[in-house]
Enzyme design. Structure first.
Site, PDB file in Angstrom:
ATOM      1  CE  LYS A  94      38.035  39.407 102.045  1.00 13.29           C
ATOM      2  NZ  LYS A  94      38.833  39.866 103.203  1.00 13.29           N
ATOM      3  CG  ASP A 104      42.369  38.338 104.595  1.00 16.21           C
ATOM      4  OD1 ASP A 104      43.237  38.952 103.943  1.00 16.21           O
ATOM      5  OD2 ASP A 104      41.150  38.398 104.343  1.00 16.21           O
ATOM      6  CB  ALA A 108      36.548  41.267 114.583  1.00 14.24           C
TER       7      ALA A 108
END
Length: 276
Positions: free
Chosen positions: A69, A106, A134
């Site tokens: 990512k 996301d 998170a």
């Protein structure tokens, strides 16, 4: 490229566990995209540049999971503000003119999963954990949380990271020690971003009238925390909800077809998990 075979895939390492092919193929079936295929490839950071270089004009897009990512960002022509905000790209759209455009679904996927359960805005929230997920949770909370977010972490280094992310994302973040994590369970919204088993001990501390739990895990499911939460009547948003909502956005970006079939994609994911 209309009428020609189009390709997409999910990349990462390890990747065999990924549900993305199930979700995307279900979408293609519902949308009548019989000339589209979606595969998975085990690709690590070292192999990523070569993989991208070999993609032909039949490729429409890529889904990315760990550890790619962040590694993909220097290899792209452009990334969205959402992806830049957390320095993480999970979606690459390959345009007809050969450009590679990165995005992060996301974050809006989390927001959409919460909205599906009626959560449009919260006064405060708690996050369990401090990893990459998170930071995405913080970015989602930047859109719906009007007050403080308390992050429960295991080390001062992790605490410092979460406070830094809060500053970057313009979210009021206070950090607390993991030993006090049971205090998180009284927050209006609790987001658990930890690995399997990490929150099991907290299940005994679920309040009698729990609010909303967003547990990003989906296999195994339910987690001990989610099971107790649900048994006490609290609302639970699962990792599958997140996975489906972020995949819906990927399908729409890669195919140009909207809306993507959320219901069919979720059912396909549920069937796949039941078969494991």
């Amino acid at each position: 490229m209309s009428g020609q075979n189009r390709r997409a895939a999910v990349l990462g390492s390890p990747i065999a566990h990924s549900l993305s092919p199930v979700l995307h193929r279900a979408a293609y079936g519902e949308l009548g995209l019989i000339d589209w295929t979606y595969d998975l490839f085990d690709v690590d950071e070292a192999a990523l540049p070569g993989f991208l270089a070999d993609l032909g004009p039949d490729w429409a897009g890529l889904s990315l999971t760990m550890p790619l990512k962040r590694a993909v960002i220097p290899l792209l022509d452009e990334i969205s503000e959402t992806a830049a905000s957390v320095e993480a790209v999970n979606t690459v759209v390959l345009t007809d003119d050969g450009r590679r455009v990165g995005d992060n679904t996301d974050i809006p996927g989390m927001v959409a999963a919460l909205r599906e359960r009626g959560i449009e805005e919260v006064e405060s929230a708690a996050i369990l954990g401090a990893g990459a997920t998170a930071s995405s949770a913080l970015a989602a909370l930047a859109r719906i949380c009007t007050g403080e977010v308390v992050a429960y972490v295991r080390s001062e280094a992790r605490a410092a990271e979460m406070r830094e992310w809060g500053q970057r994302l313009d979210v009021e973040v206070r950090t607390a020690d993991w030993a006090d994590a049971k205090e998180a369970l009284s927050a209006p919204l609790v987001i658990a971003t930890t690995p399997a088993g990490a929150t099991d001990a907290l299940s005994a501390a679920v309040p009698e009238r729990p609010t909303t739990l967003f547990d990003v895990l989906y296999d195994p499911w339910p987690t001990a925390l989610a099971a107790r939460w649900s048994a006490y009547g609290g609302a639970v948003v699962s990792g599958l909800d997140l996975l489906v909502h972020q995949a819906v956005l990927q399908v729409e970006q890669m195919t140009g077809r909207t809306p993507a079939p959320l219901g069919a994609m979720r059912k396909a994911g549920e069937r796949a998990l039941e078969g494991r």
